[in-house]
Structures are given as C-alpha cells and as structure tokens.
Design a protein around this motif. Structure first.
Motif, PDB file in Angstrom:
ATOM      1  N   UNK A 183       0.857  -1.278  -0.139  1.00  0.00           N
ATOM      2  CA  UNK A 183      -0.002   0.096   0.241  1.00  0.00           C
ATOM      3  C   UNK A 183       0.923   1.513  -0.083  1.00  0.00           C
ATOM      4  N   UNK A 184       2.061   1.274   0.438  1.00  0.00           N
ATOM      5  CA  UNK A 184       3.001   2.326   0.827  1.00  0.00           C
ATOM      6  C   UNK A 184       3.472   2.591  -0.695  1.00  0.00           C
ATOM      7  N   UNK A 185       3.566   1.804  -1.528  1.00  0.00           N
ATOM      8  CA  UNK A 185       4.204   2.157  -2.807  1.00  0.00           C
ATOM      9  C   UNK A 185       2.998   2.115  -3.952  1.00  0.00           C
ATOM     10  N   UNK A 186       2.091   1.970  -3.475  1.00  0.00           N
ATOM     11  CA  UNK A 186       0.826   2.216  -4.741  1.00  0.00           C
ATOM     12  C   UNK A 186       0.992   3.448  -5.506  1.00  0.00           C
ATOM     13  N   UNK A 187       1.083   3.219  -6.778  1.00  0.00           N
ATOM     14  CA  UNK A 187       1.249   4.141  -7.500  1.00  0.00           C
ATOM     15  C   UNK A 187       2.454   4.868  -7.686  1.00  0.00           C
ATOM     16  N   UNK A 188       3.515   4.361  -7.201  1.00  0.00           N
ATOM     17  CA  UNK A 188       5.066   4.967  -6.990  1.00  0.00           C
ATOM     18  C   UNK A 188       5.708   4.477  -8.050  1.00  0.00           C
ATOM     19  N   UNK A 189       5.732   5.158  -9.231  1.00  0.00           N
ATOM     20  CA  UNK A 189       6.688   4.438 -10.200  1.00  0.00           C
ATOM     21  C   UNK A 189       7.893   5.355 -10.527  1.00  0.00           C
ATOM     22  N   UNK A 190       8.914   4.725 -11.199  1.00  0.00           N
ATOM     23  CA  UNK A 190       9.929   5.578 -11.567  1.00  0.00           C
ATOM     24  C   UNK A 190       9.517   6.852 -12.353  1.00  0.00           C
ATOM     25  N   UNK A 191       8.587   6.776 -13.203  1.00  0.00           N
ATOM     26  CA  UNK A 191       8.121   7.838 -13.928  1.00  0.00           C
ATOM     27  C   UNK A 191       7.634   8.942 -13.029  1.00  0.00           C
ATOM     28  N   UNK A 192       6.674   8.668 -12.020  1.00  0.00           N
ATOM     29  CA  UNK A 192       6.191   9.640 -11.243  1.00  0.00           C
ATOM     30  C   UNK A 192       7.317  10.244 -10.175  1.00  0.00           C
ATOM     31  N   UNK A 233      10.581  15.186  -9.291  1.00  0.00           N
ATOM     32  CA  UNK A 233      11.850  15.693  -9.152  1.00  0.00           C
ATOM     33  C   UNK A 233      11.739  16.946 -10.164  1.00  0.00           C
ATOM     34  N   UNK A 234      11.175  16.855 -11.430  1.00  0.00           N
ATOM     35  CA  UNK A 234      11.198  18.040 -12.083  1.00  0.00           C
ATOM     36  C   UNK A 234      10.580  19.372 -11.624  1.00  0.00           C
ATOM     37  N   UNK A 235       9.605  19.025 -10.733  1.00  0.00           N
ATOM     38  CA  UNK A 235       8.958  20.090 -10.044  1.00  0.00           C
ATOM     39  C   UNK A 235       9.334  20.522  -8.848  1.00  0.00           C
ATOM     40  N   UNK A 236      10.554  19.795  -8.399  1.00  0.00           N
ATOM     41  CA  UNK A 236      11.371  19.943  -7.091  1.00  0.00           C
ATOM     42  C   UNK A 236      10.864  19.332  -6.170  1.00  0.00           C
TER      43      UNK A 236
END
Ligand code: HEC
Ligand code: HEC
Ligand code: HEC
Ligand code: HEC
Ligand code: HEC
Ligand code: HEC
Ligand code: HEC
Ligand code: HEC
Ligand code: HEC
Length: 340
Positions: free
Chosen positions: A100-109, A114-117
């Motif tokens: 559950x903690x990493x749900x939706x957490x992809x390298x892309x996200x 990171x781009x938005x700081x």
C-alpha cells in the motif's frame, strides 16, 4: 458420627466443585484485552497490504539508499541467504508489508516530481507505527526473530527490570538511525554503553562524577562489566549472583578465604563501599574512623604515648589495621586483627 462427618465432607466438596466450575465459566467468557485482529495489526501491520520485498520497496526512489546500503552490509543483511537457515531480514520484517505504501509509485512519477522539485514519499501511514506502539509490542517486533534460543543473551529479557518497566529494544538499539548516521555495525561497543544508559539513569551520572569512582568516565571499565541490560536472574541486573562475586571478578585478591576473616562483613562489599562513586576516598560510604565506629568502639593501644593512644581513636583505623579485607597472618596476640 463418622458418617455425618463424611457426608458433610461430601457436601463441602460439592460446594467447592461448583465454585471452581463457576470460576472456569467466567474465565471462558472473559474477553482478550484487545481484539485479536487489532493485535495482529499492531505487530504485522495493515492486514490488507502485501509483502513486496526490499527491491520493489526501494526501486522507485533512492532516498533511503544509505539505510539500505548499511542494512545490506550488516549482519542482518544480504549475507543471510535462505540456505543459511537464519530468518531472512528485509525492510518489511520490521516495518510491515509495503504494497500500500508504494501504490502508484513508479520511477516515472518520481522523475516527474523531481522535475517540479518535489520529493516523492511513499505512504508512511500504511506501515506499522513503530514509534507509537506500546513498548512490549515494539520489543515483539524484534523478539519474533531474536527468541531466547536464537539470541542467547535474551534468556532473561521478560523477567528483567527493563522489560517490566516499559523499556523496549529500540530505546537502546535504534536500528535505522544507526544505519542512517552510523554505519552497518549494529553491535554495541562497551565504550558507548555509558552514554546509552545515561539517557535514562541520570542519577548514575552524578555518582560517576564524584571524586572517588570507578573509572567508567575514563572508559577503563564499563557499565556492562557489572550489569546486563537484557535482564538477569540477579538483583539490580547484576551479571553475578552476589555482590562479592561481582566485585572479586576484578579484585580477586579480596576474595579469600582467609585464615582471619572480617566476620561476614566482606561477603557484601557494599557494607563499606559504594559500587559507582563516593565523596570519600576508595569509594567508602563513610570516612574513617566513622566507618569503623559504626560497628566497633575505638580503643587505646598498649603504647604509653598519649598522642598514639589518641590516634587509635581518632585517625584512620586502617593505618594499623591495613589488611581490613582479611589476612592469613595473626597479630601479636595471635588473633586476627588485620594488622598485616
Ligand atoms: C530490524 C528492524 C528494522 C529493519 C530490518 C528496518 N528498519 Fe527501518 N526502522 C526500524 C525502527 C525500530 C525504526 C525507528 C522507529 C521509528 O522511528 O518509527 C526505523 C526507522 C526507519 C526510518 C525513519 C528513520 C528516521 O530517521 O526517522 C526509515 C526511513 C526506515 N526505518 C527505513 C528502513 C528501510 C528502507 C529499511 C530496509 C533497507 C529498514 N528501515 C529496515 C526498524 C527496522
Ligand atoms: C526477521 C528477523 C529479525 C528481526 C525482525 C530482527 N532481527 Fe536483529 N538480526 C536478525 C538476524 C538473522 C541477525 C544476524 C545474526 C545474528 O547476529 O544473530 C540479526 C542481528 C542483529 C543485531 C546485531 C548482532 C551482531 O552481533 O551483529 C542486533 C543488535 C539486532 N539484530 C537487533 C535487533 C533489534 C533491536 C530488532 C527489532 C527492532 C531486530 N534485531 C529485529 C534477525 C532479525
Ligand atoms: C537498556 C538497553 C538495552 C535494551 C533495552 C536492549 N539491549 Fe540489546 N544490547 C544492549 C547492550 C549494552 C549490548 C552490548 C552487549 C552487552 O550486554 O555487553 C546489547 C547487545 C545486543 C545484541 C548483541 C549484539 C552486540 O552488541 O553484542 C543483540 C542481538 C541485542 N542486544 C538485541 C536486543 C533485543 C532484541 C532487545 C529487546 C528484546 C534488546 N537488545 C534490548 C543494550 C540493550
Ligand atoms: C529508555 C530508558 C532506559 C535506558 C536507556 C536504560 N535504562 Fe536501566 N532502567 C530503566 C527503567 C525505567 C528502570 C526501572 C526503574 C528503575 O529502577 O529506575 C531501569 C532499571 C535499571 C536497573 C535497576 C534494576 C533493578 O532491579 O532495580 C539497572 C541496574 C539498570 N537499569 C541499568 C541500565 C544500564 C546498564 C543501561 C545501559 C546499558 C540502562 N539501564 C539503560 C530505564 C532505562
Ligand atoms: C563495578 C561494577 C559496576 C559498574 C561498572 C556499574 N555498576 Fe551499576 N551497580 C552496581 C552494583 C553492585 C549495584 C547495586 C547497588 C545496590 O544493590 O544498592 C548497582 C546499581 C545500579 C543501578 C540501580 C540503582 C542504584 O543506584 O542502586 C543502576 C540504575 C545502575 N547500577 C546503573 C549503572 C550504569 C548506567 C553504569 C554505567 C554508567 C553502571 N551502573 C556501572 C555495580 C556497577
Ligand atoms: C571490571 C572490573 C572491576 C569490577 C567488576 C570492580 N572493580 Fe573496583 N576497580 C576497578 C578498577 C580498574 C579500579 C581503578 C584502579 C586504579 O585506578 O588503579 C577500581 C578501583 C576500586 C577501588 C578503589 C577506588 C579508589 O578511589 O582508589 C575500590 C574501593 C573498588 N574498586 C571496589 C570495588 C567494588 C566494591 C566492586 C564491586 C561492586 C568493584 N570494585 C568491582 C575495576 C573493577
Ligand atoms: C569493613 C569494611 C569493608 C568491607 C566490607 C570491604 N572493604 Fe574494601 N576497603 C575498606 C577500606 C577501609 C579501604 C581503604 C583502605 C585504605 O585506604 O588503605 C578499602 C579499600 C579497598 C580497595 C582499594 C585499595 C586496595 O586495597 O586495593 C579495594 C579494591 C577494595 N577495598 C575492594 C573491596 C571488595 C572487593 C570488597 C568485598 C569483597 C570490599 N572491599 C569490602 C573497607 C572495606
Ligand atoms: C558492619 C559492621 C562492621 C564494620 C563497618 C567494620 N567491622 Fe570490624 N568487625 C565486625 C565484626 C562483626 C567483627 C567480628 C567480631 C568478632 O568476631 O567478635 C569484626 C572484627 C574486626 C576486628 C577483629 C576484632 C576481633 O575481636 O577479632 C578488627 C581489628 C576490626 N573488625 C577492625 C575494623 C576496622 C578497622 C573497620 C573500619 C575500616 C571495621 N572493622 C569495620 C564488623 C564491622
Ligand atoms: C596505632 C595503631 C592502631 C590504630 C590507629 C587502631 N588500632 Fe585497633 N588495634 C591495634 C592493635 C595493635 C591491636 C591489638 C592487636 C593484637 O591483638 O595483637 C588492635 C585491636 C583492635 C581490635 C580488637 C581488640 C579490641 O580492643 O577490641 C579492634 C576491634 C580494633 N583494634 C578496632 C580499631 C578501630 C575501629 C580503630 C579506629 C577507630 C582502630 N582499631 C585503630 C592497633 C591500632
């Protein structure tokens, strides 16, 4: 007559039986302190979450890399293969299942954030809330692997003063803080124990600041020479069953047996000494001659000089009775007076 007594006995027996059975009945219906499912959640974490493994946990972000690197290099880490027969440890062994903690957490996200700081964080709320668990439950997280059989020095943990007084493993072993700030070595160095203990035992800091003291601040001996923080079967978490044995492991020359013993006073060194520190020389509880005058009256010596006879009453008794811990050599009168 005999028969009446017997009948009476049977009657009492029946009453007793009913009372006992009634007791069992209330035991049967008594409720656990906490529903079993809640209890499981406390120890295991969210029951609707799945175990995903450290790789999946940490693949998307590198924020915890220091912890991971040190963890893997530690004795708990990767050198423990399934073949070793040891329990394989990973982040989820202590923090609970992580899906559950990493749900939706992809390298892309992560890259997008990171781009938005922004720093992408996983959903900490779904982990076991270790910090806010009751201390016994905190310790259970460790004890599920560190059973008394697997970790020998934990044999007496449950009966020890620390476990009983709500001290938990993580009060002393702050695993991930060590990984984050220290390094991979989880063993406790003797030289670090005093600081570890002083967090809670401030009265002991005071004792080791007194003029006469065991050289603990100088790091020549350590709290753990005398105490086992994990609990022992002895008083005051001492490693040895008696005070005398606790002291004579280092001061062997005071052990005896001597031909002339100081009665049984030396069985407990605390009769005269403080174990940590004292305002008086040689860790003494009282200054001489007052220490001795608690149990003895002073005396005059056979000498005719008044100065000397006075001194026998008012100066250090051990100037003459120098072998106060016991001796094999009789004094002039053939008695044991600890003169030499
Ligand atoms: C042996 C048990 C154990 C293992 C294995 C473990 N942790 Fe921890 N971790 C703890 C404890 C105990 C705490 C402190 C409790 C708290 O602050 O919530 C903690 C705290 C943390 C924290 C918060 C640190 C801070 O500075 O407040 C992070 C992040 C963390 N762990 C990540 C990890 C990661 C990543 C792994 C795997 C590489 C891991 N842990 C493996 C027990 C463990
Ligand atoms: C999943 C099983 C597991 C859990 C949970 C676990 N450990 Fe361990 N731990 C191990 C294994 C296996 C080792 C390495 C073998 C050993 O040294 O006993 C180890 C090693 C250690 C060591 C280092 C021992 C050494 O000599 O290097 C310490 C300290 C330690 N664990 C403390 C803890 C604490 C505190 C907790 C709870 C926060 C905990 N462990 C939870 C399995 C576990
Ligand atoms: C009051 C502090 C304290 C508490 C609480 C505590 N420990 Fe320790 N632990 C120590 C100290 C100090 C050592 C160093 C060895 C010693 O006793 O000399 C140690 C050593 C260890 C070791 C061996 C690694 C080494 O340094 O030699 C393990 C494993 C361990 N503890 C696990 C646990 C577990 C599991 C718990 C909870 C059930 C626990 N400890 C609770 C202080 C503590
Ligand atoms: C997280 C707080 C904490 C830490 C850290 C801690 N203790 Fe304790 N200790 C306690 C509490 C609470 C008690 C029980 C109440 C009391 O006797 O003061 C206790 C009791 C004791 C006792 C007395 C036991 C008894 O039977 O009266 C000894 C000895 C002791 N601790 C030694 C140590 C040593 C040695 C260390 C360091 C390795 C240490 N403690 C670290 C909290 C702590
Ligand atoms: C030379 C052995 C020795 C060393 C070293 C030692 N202690 Fe003790 N400690 C004792 C003895 C003996 C007692 C029991 C005193 C009693 O029964 O009144 C004791 C008692 C205690 C108590 C119980 C409260 C009290 O004062 O009676 C605490 C807490 C304690 N020690 C903590 C520590 C800490 C912390 C350290 C390290 C900084 C330490 N000790 C170092 C021998 C030692
Ligand atoms: C781990 C070893 C160790 C243990 C255990 C130990 N001592 Fe000591 N003791 C020392 C050392 C080291 C010194 C310092 C000697 C020096 O400075 O030359 C010392 C010094 C002393 C002194 C002289 C202090 C002074 O001011 O000169 C007394 C008295 C003493 N210890 C009594 C005890 C008593 C009582 C116990 C048991 C509660 C005990 N010791 C347990 C190592 C130990
Ligand atoms: C009847 C009181 C008394 C008892 C009991 C006692 N001592 Fe002493 N101890 C003294 C006195 C007094 C001195 C100081 C002698 C001096 O200044 O020359 C001393 C000094 C010491 C010293 C430092 C000087 C030396 O001789 O090395 C040590 C170490 C020591 N005692 C250890 C112990 C141990 C260990 C025990 C328990 C087995 C113990 N004492 C029991 C009275 C006692
Ligand atoms: C806790 C009480 C206690 C303290 C403190 C104490 N003693 Fe004693 N002492 C005794 C006892 C009990 C005897 C044995 C008396 C007997 O056998 O008649 C004894 C015996 C003696 C003897 C042999 C006397 C005899 O009649 O055989 C001398 C000498 C002596 N102590 C000197 C000292 C000196 C010097 C000190 C201080 C450093 C001291 N004692 C501290 C209790 C104590
Ligand atoms: C000037 C040296 C000297 C001093 C100081 C001294 N003593 Fe003595 N003490 C002796 C001698 C000598 C004997 C007799 C020895 C013999 O029996 O051969 C003795 C005997 C004793 C006895 C056993 C006989 C009796 O009279 O009861 C005790 C108890 C005793 N001393 C206690 C003390 C105490 C307590 C102090 C300190 C207040 C002290 N002594 C100071 C030299 C001294």
């Amino acid at each position: 007559m005999k028969r009446i007594v017997t009948l009476r006995n049977i009657f009492f027996f029946l009453v007793l039986l009913i009372v006992i059975l009634a007791g069992c009945e209330t035991l049967k219906i008594s409720k656990p302190i906490m529903p079993v499912r809640e209890y499981e959640k406390l120890i295991v974490g969210r029951l609707d979450a799945q175990y995903v493994g450290t790789q999946n946990c940490l693949s998307a972000c590198h924020y915890h890399d220091t912890i991971r690197r040190n963890f893997e290099a530690s004795t708990m880490g990767v050198q423990l293969t399934r073949k070793s027969g040891m329990p394989v440890v990973n982040c989820e062994s202590c923090h609970g299942p992580g899906s559950l903690a990493i749900e939706g957490l992809t390298p892309e996200k992560v890259a997008e954030d990171a781009k938005e700081g922004k720093q992408t964080a996983c959903n900490y709320d779904t982990f076991i809330d270790i910090k806010n668990l009751p201390p016994q439950a905190q310790s259970l997280i460790c004890l599920k692997c560190h059973t008394a059989n697997a970790t020998f020095n934990l044999h007496n943990w449950n009966a020890g003063a620390h476990a009983i007084s709500d001290v938990s493993c993580i009060d002393c072993h702050n695993i991930c803080k060590t990984f984050k700030k220290g390094g991979p070595d989880l063993t406790v160095k003797p030289r670090d124990t005093a600081a570890m203990c002083y967090k809670c035992h401030q009265e002991v800091i005071a004792a080791f600041s007194l003029p006469s003291r065991h050289p603990v601040p100088e790091k020549r001996i350590f709290c753990t020479d005398c105490h086992d923080a994990h609990g022992t079967t002895n008083d005051k978490l001492l490693k040895k069953p008696t005070i005398k044995e606790a002291c004579t492991q280092c001061h062997a020359e005071k052990e005896g047996p001597f031909a002339f013993e100081h009665a049984d006073t030396t069985e407990d060194c605390k009769t005269c000494h403080s174990p940590h520190g004292s305002v008086n020389d040689k860790l003494l509880l009282l200054r001489e001659p007052f220490l001795c005058l608690q149990c003895h009256s002073g005396h005059r010596t056979s000498s005719t000089s008044t100065a000397e006879s006075k001194s026998a009453r008012f100066t250090r008794c051990t100037d003459c009775h120098s072998q106060i811990h016991g001796t094999d050599i009789p004094s002039a009168s053939g008695e044991g007076r600890f003169i030499q």
